[in-house]
Design a protein around this motif. Sequence first.
Motif, PDB file in Angstrom:
ATOM      1  N   LEU A 158       0.821  -1.204   0.000  1.00 14.92           N
ATOM      2  CA  LEU A 158       0.000   0.000   0.000  1.00 14.92           C
ATOM      3  C   LEU A 158       0.861   1.263   0.000  1.00 14.92           C
ATOM      4  O   LEU A 158       0.510   2.272  -0.618  1.00 14.92           O
ATOM      5  N   THR A 159       2.002   1.199   0.685  1.00 14.52           N
ATOM      6  CA  THR A 159       2.929   2.339   0.660  1.00 14.52           C
ATOM      7  C   THR A 159       3.478   2.574  -0.732  1.00 14.52           C
ATOM      8  O   THR A 159       3.592   3.719  -1.197  1.00 14.52           O
ATOM      9  N   VAL A 160       3.809   1.491  -1.427  1.00 14.07           N
ATOM     10  CA  VAL A 160       4.314   1.618  -2.806  1.00 14.07           C
ATOM     11  C   VAL A 160       3.268   2.291  -3.687  1.00 14.07           C
ATOM     12  O   VAL A 160       3.572   3.203  -4.470  1.00 14.07           O
ATOM     13  N   LEU A 161       2.013   1.855  -3.568  1.00 11.49           N
ATOM     14  CA  LEU A 161       0.949   2.433  -4.388  1.00 11.49           C
ATOM     15  C   LEU A 161       0.704   3.899  -4.027  1.00 11.49           C
ATOM     16  O   LEU A 161       0.525   4.741  -4.915  1.00 11.49           O
ATOM     17  N   ALA A 162       0.668   4.207  -2.721  1.00 10.01           N
ATOM     18  CA  ALA A 162       0.426   5.592  -2.316  1.00 10.01           C
ATOM     19  C   ALA A 162       1.567   6.501  -2.782  1.00 10.01           C
ATOM     20  O   ALA A 162       1.332   7.602  -3.294  1.00 10.01           O
ATOM     21  N   GLU A 163       2.789   6.048  -2.626  1.00  7.93           N
ATOM     22  CA  GLU A 163       3.942   6.867  -2.999  1.00  7.93           C
ATOM     23  C   GLU A 163       3.990   7.089  -4.508  1.00  7.93           C
ATOM     24  O   GLU A 163       4.415   8.161  -4.971  1.00  7.93           O
ATOM     25  N   ARG A 164       3.513   6.119  -5.273  1.00  9.89           N
ATOM     26  CA  ARG A 164       3.618   6.214  -6.729  1.00  9.89           C
ATOM     27  C   ARG A 164       2.447   6.977  -7.356  1.00  9.89           C
ATOM     28  O   ARG A 164       2.637   7.723  -8.336  1.00  9.89           O
ATOM     29  N   PHE A 165       1.269   6.840  -6.790  1.00  7.76           N
ATOM     30  CA  PHE A 165       0.091   7.371  -7.481  1.00  7.76           C
ATOM     31  C   PHE A 165      -0.686   8.435  -6.701  1.00  7.76           C
ATOM     32  O   PHE A 165      -1.525   9.117  -7.287  1.00  7.76           O
ATOM     33  N   LEU A 166      -0.479   8.581  -5.402  1.00  9.96           N
ATOM     34  CA  LEU A 166      -1.247   9.532  -4.606  1.00  9.96           C
ATOM     35  C   LEU A 166      -0.358  10.721  -4.266  1.00  9.96           C
ATOM     36  O   LEU A 166       0.513  10.638  -3.401  1.00  9.96           O
ATOM     37  N   TRP A 167      -0.558  11.837  -4.972  1.00  6.06           N
ATOM     38  CA  TRP A 167       0.252  13.041  -4.803  1.00  6.06           C
ATOM     39  C   TRP A 167       1.741  12.675  -4.850  1.00  6.06           C
ATOM     40  O   TRP A 167       2.483  12.907  -3.905  1.00  6.06           O
ATOM     41  N   PRO A 168       2.177  12.073  -5.947  1.00 10.22           N
ATOM     42  CA  PRO A 168       3.577  11.601  -5.997  1.00 10.22           C
ATOM     43  C   PRO A 168       4.567  12.749  -5.953  1.00 10.22           C
ATOM     44  O   PRO A 168       4.278  13.870  -6.376  1.00 10.22           O
ATOM     45  N   GLU A 169       5.717  12.454  -5.434  1.00  9.54           N
ATOM     46  CA  GLU A 169       6.797  13.443  -5.417  1.00  9.54           C
ATOM     47  C   GLU A 169       7.268  13.709  -6.839  1.00  9.54           C
ATOM     48  O   GLU A 169       7.370  12.786  -7.649  1.00  9.54           O
ATOM     49  N   PRO A 170       7.564  14.947  -7.161  1.00 12.06           N
ATOM     50  CA  PRO A 170       8.150  15.212  -8.479  1.00 12.06           C
ATOM     51  C   PRO A 170       9.531  14.586  -8.567  1.00 12.06           C
ATOM     52  O   PRO A 170      10.243  14.477  -7.567  1.00 12.06           O
ATOM     53  N   ASP A 171       9.896  14.173  -9.762  1.00 18.17           N
ATOM     54  CA  ASP A 171      11.212  13.585  -9.949  1.00 18.17           C
ATOM     55  C   ASP A 171      12.274  14.613  -9.584  1.00 18.17           C
ATOM     56  O   ASP A 171      12.217  15.773 -10.028  1.00 18.17           O
ATOM     57  N   PRO A 172      13.225  14.237  -8.776  1.00 24.40           N
ATOM     58  CA  PRO A 172      14.247  15.205  -8.355  1.00 24.40           C
ATOM     59  C   PRO A 172      15.179  15.568  -9.516  1.00 24.40           C
ATOM     60  O   PRO A 172      15.288  14.836 -10.512  1.00 24.40           O
ATOM     61  N   VAL A 173      15.823  16.689  -9.378  1.00 28.73           N
ATOM     62  CA  VAL A 173      16.841  17.076 -10.354  1.00 28.73           C
ATOM     63  C   VAL A 173      18.043  16.165 -10.158  1.00 28.73           C
ATOM     64  O   VAL A 173      18.617  16.117  -9.073  1.00 28.73           O
ATOM     65  N   PRO A 174      18.430  15.396 -11.171  1.00 36.85           N
ATOM     66  CA  PRO A 174      19.569  14.490 -10.977  1.00 36.85           C
ATOM     67  C   PRO A 174      20.848  15.268 -10.731  1.00 36.85           C
ATOM     68  O   PRO A 174      21.036  16.384 -11.235  1.00 36.85           O
ATOM     69  N   TYR A 175      21.722  14.654  -9.990  1.00 37.59           N
ATOM     70  CA  TYR A 175      22.968  15.347  -9.654  1.00 37.59           C
ATOM     71  C   TYR A 175      23.783  15.657 -10.899  1.00 37.59           C
ATOM     72  O   TYR A 175      24.479  16.683 -10.942  1.00 37.59           O
ATOM     73  N   ARG A 176      23.691  14.819 -11.918  1.00 38.26           N
ATOM     74  CA  ARG A 176      24.462  15.091 -13.132  1.00 38.26           C
ATOM     75  C   ARG A 176      24.029  16.406 -13.776  1.00 38.26           C
ATOM     76  O   ARG A 176      24.856  17.087 -14.410  1.00 38.26           O
ATOM     77  N   ALA A 177      22.758  16.811 -13.615  1.00 38.88           N
ATOM     78  CA  ALA A 177      22.322  18.089 -14.162  1.00 38.88           C
ATOM     79  C   ALA A 177      22.939  19.250 -13.388  1.00 38.88           C
ATOM     80  O   ALA A 177      23.311  20.278 -13.974  1.00 38.88           O
ATOM     81  N   VAL A 178      23.041  19.095 -12.073  1.00 34.47           N
ATOM     82  CA  VAL A 178      23.706  20.127 -11.265  1.00 34.47           C
ATOM     83  C   VAL A 178      25.172  20.230 -11.663  1.00 34.47           C
ATOM     84  O   VAL A 178      25.726  21.329 -11.813  1.00 34.47           O
ATOM     85  N   LEU A 179      25.800  19.084 -11.853  1.00 31.32           N
ATOM     86  CA  LEU A 179      27.203  19.082 -12.265  1.00 31.32           C
ATOM     87  C   LEU A 179      27.367  19.654 -13.668  1.00 31.32           C
ATOM     88  O   LEU A 179      28.384  20.304 -13.962  1.00 31.32           O
ATOM     89  N   ALA A 180      26.384  19.445 -14.533  1.00 24.36           N
ATOM     90  CA  ALA A 180      26.453  20.014 -15.882  1.00 24.36           C
ATOM     91  C   ALA A 180      26.485  21.531 -15.836  1.00 24.36           C
ATOM     92  O   ALA A 180      27.229  22.173 -16.589  1.00 24.36           O
ATOM     93  N   ARG A 181      25.696  22.129 -14.949  1.00 21.63           N
ATOM     94  CA  ARG A 181      25.726  23.589 -14.822  1.00 21.63           C
ATOM     95  C   ARG A 181      27.087  24.065 -14.330  1.00 21.63           C
ATOM     96  O   ARG A 181      27.597  25.111 -14.773  1.00 21.63           O
ATOM     97  N   ALA A 182      27.679  23.308 -13.431  1.00 20.54           N
ATOM     98  CA  ALA A 182      29.007  23.688 -12.952  1.00 20.54           C
ATOM     99  C   ALA A 182      30.043  23.585 -14.065  1.00 20.54           C
ATOM    100  O   ALA A 182      30.899  24.470 -14.219  1.00 20.54           O
ATOM    101  N   ALA A 183      29.981  22.526 -14.864  1.00 25.47           N
ATOM    102  CA  ALA A 183      30.930  22.367 -15.967  1.00 25.47           C
ATOM    103  C   ALA A 183      30.768  23.486 -16.984  1.00 25.47           C
ATOM    104  O   ALA A 183      31.757  24.012 -17.519  1.00 25.47           O
ATOM    105  N   ALA A 184      29.524  23.882 -17.274  1.00 29.12           N
ATOM    106  CA  ALA A 184      29.296  24.971 -18.224  1.00 29.12           C
ATOM    107  C   ALA A 184      29.844  26.295 -17.681  1.00 29.12           C
ATOM    108  O   ALA A 184      30.425  27.093 -18.429  1.00 29.12           O
ATOM    109  N   ALA A 185      29.667  26.529 -16.382  1.00 21.65           N
ATOM    110  CA  ALA A 185      30.184  27.766 -15.792  1.00 21.65           C
ATOM    111  C   ALA A 185      31.709  27.799 -15.827  1.00 21.65           C
ATOM    112  O   ALA A 185      32.316  28.843 -16.085  1.00 21.65           O
ATOM    113  N   VAL A 186      32.341  26.661 -15.579  1.00 21.78           N
ATOM    114  CA  VAL A 186      33.801  26.607 -15.643  1.00 21.78           C
ATOM    115  C   VAL A 186      34.273  26.765 -17.087  1.00 21.78           C
ATOM    116  O   VAL A 186      35.333  27.351 -17.342  1.00 21.78           O
TER     117      VAL A 186
END
Length: 784
Positions: A158-186
Amino acid sequence: MGAGVSTPVRRLLRHEGVPEAARRALWVVAAGCPGFYVFQYVTGDSVMALYAMFGALPLAMFCRVPGPAPQRTRILLAALPAGWFLVTAGTLLAVSPWAAAAGMFAVGFAVSFCGVGGPRLTGLAMAFQLFYVLPCFPPYEPGTLGSRLAGLTTGILLTVLAERFLWPEPDPVPYRAVLARAAAAVADYTSATAYHLEAGGGALPEREAADRALAAARLSRVPVTERPASPSRHDRAVNHARAAVRHVRDQLDRLADCPGSLPADPAAVTLLRHTELSLRSVAGALRTGTADTQPDPLPAAVAAFDAARAAGLRGTSTERLRQDAVVRAAAEGTRLAAEAARIALGNGPPAGHGPPAGDATRPAQPGTDVFAYATTPPHLLWWRRMRVHLTPHSVHMQNALRLAAALACARLVVGALDLAHGFWVLLATLSLMRTSAADTRAALRPALTGTVAGAAAAALMLYVIGDRPVVYAVALPFVMFTGFTAGPPLGPGWMQAAFTLVIVFIFAQLSAADWRLSEARILDVLVGGAIGVVAGLLAWPRGGRGELGRDMADFLTECAVAGRAVTALLGDDRFQRERSRGDPLRPARRAMYLAEASYAQYLTERMYHERPEAHWGAALATGRAVVHGAELLLMTHQESLRAPLPPGPAAALTGLAGQVAHEVLRAADSLVTGGPREPRTTVSRYPAEESGPLRRASDGHLGVSDAHVLLIVDTEAWLTGVAHDAVRTRAAPDRTDVPATRRADPPESWPEAGPGDAEGAWHRPSPARPRRGGGRPGPGIGRV
């Protein structure tokens, strides 16, 4: 009055933590209540009802699972067999208090110590502990194991179903995207630095932008669940790429801080342009999650730069040689970042790396393979991570032993006192335990206050309502949602009060209840909290701060030995034989991992917030300068190692290494003694322009080869930079001194290699920057 009441409510609703708390409160209600009600009021199986509730509550309320939705679902489903095992073990070991306590010690230690593997395990630790705690109390009823497992399975699903379908969390920003911004700034900073060298000076606003982007990529700024902190190949490669990008930024700082107006070198500017393009390619690949299939032109540009540098070597000033070495170091760092990013995105190691052909068991020579983790089996990576911390000096080991001993003692106390709700005692111990005695004592006051308040409210309701389970069944979802929504934003006391109300309302439906149920809850929290405080006082009471001084001193001591050994290896063929006997950096790496772990824990404790001590970060930066600088030298100068240096330059390098090792040992001693610090104006006695080896090598009568001159340039820069860092460690700058502390990233930012790995090879960072608003100018190339 209405306005007075609505103002606090509006403030609460505007709190940034309310949406997340409301989401989890809704999951608890949706996952815990249906199974509990069906099994309690329809099938009449109170055991199954209890386990359905406690199968869902810890997962939905306390556990933080990393990754996007599909990954979180897989992790939660993987927790199901682990939960079956723990409930089964707790049920069978409840046969006697001693057996249950022994099992509690084993489970507590294993679950806590496995947290060295990263957020996927630590995120589920609380649930795994409770899955064993709940069934390990009397009565001993192995015949109810089926009901317990069925209820647990229901709650988790039931926790799996609630977490997946009932007000699910938005997908987090992957760390590689944060690192991509750092690489572009450098990359922008690289372009600006190339123009800076061509134009002979000017402001560099891109520098601050690169600093901000890299600061955002620090693991301490990233949500815990998204930190690449596991021993896996992907996480190791992402950490490697981030450290390499930081290395590039540090080399650009050294170029920007160079005093004087050194004429621009066209070959160096061209190499910086290629470095910029390669960094932009790295940023694009990390942003999209797809590795670039086009060949990187940077290696060819580095080879052309080396050829141009060798052709004009004898007529080049020492200042120019040092500047060219820094430019090349930036390019090499970019190459490392590009290859590490490719590995993180699913590609294999670059050509020429990995185990030697025909002999997959023979370790690579020290410093020759910085991507060894890409070809190492996953189980070996995990074992190496855990083996490093299998020592009483590891804070991970200390935390696991402290928690396991406290839980085992709590289980024995419950059996000896025959407490009616012993589960609450262990829950209180588990909730209140911190990594230091001071933090545990600080957590006890709000926990006790909240428990008393919640128990008083529950006792009043039990006295007024009496034994009417239907009333509590109707009220339970509202109490859950309201309490768990408001509790986290309002603080631990409010959360403890809400949790007490929920617990009392649940058990009031399972058996006949009166107001003494609240009294039992208060008593159990007192007993559990007292056990946690005593355990904190007896077992490593100072937490991370207690180990930090020794770990940092050990780290610097090992670095002093490693620095001399690597310098001797680079300069004298008598040490070639030692290369096949082991890695001279292995003891320093092991000490570095322990020091990083202690520092990471120290940053989370009250002592750090009350009395921050910035010299720990400077000490960590000094040690990293030794380890990572040595790795880069060994990797990039393999050809130079085939023939020894002439006696004069070799002796000069050896003497410089001894002097620098002495500086590092003095820094280590200052961490242990804790005596008065040296003035902050102290500077190293070994600046590059005065150290001697390069002057001897530049003398055309000594017959030094071009490759050896370049080797001496890089080695001298590495050693004198370490000396500057060691002096800053002894000077103990305050927390506001940006130049001394900014170089020490949060400790989890560096990949933890197993002994024998050689990842993260790079030069040391530039030693200082001018402070805003004035101050001494940066040391530039001459004071590397």
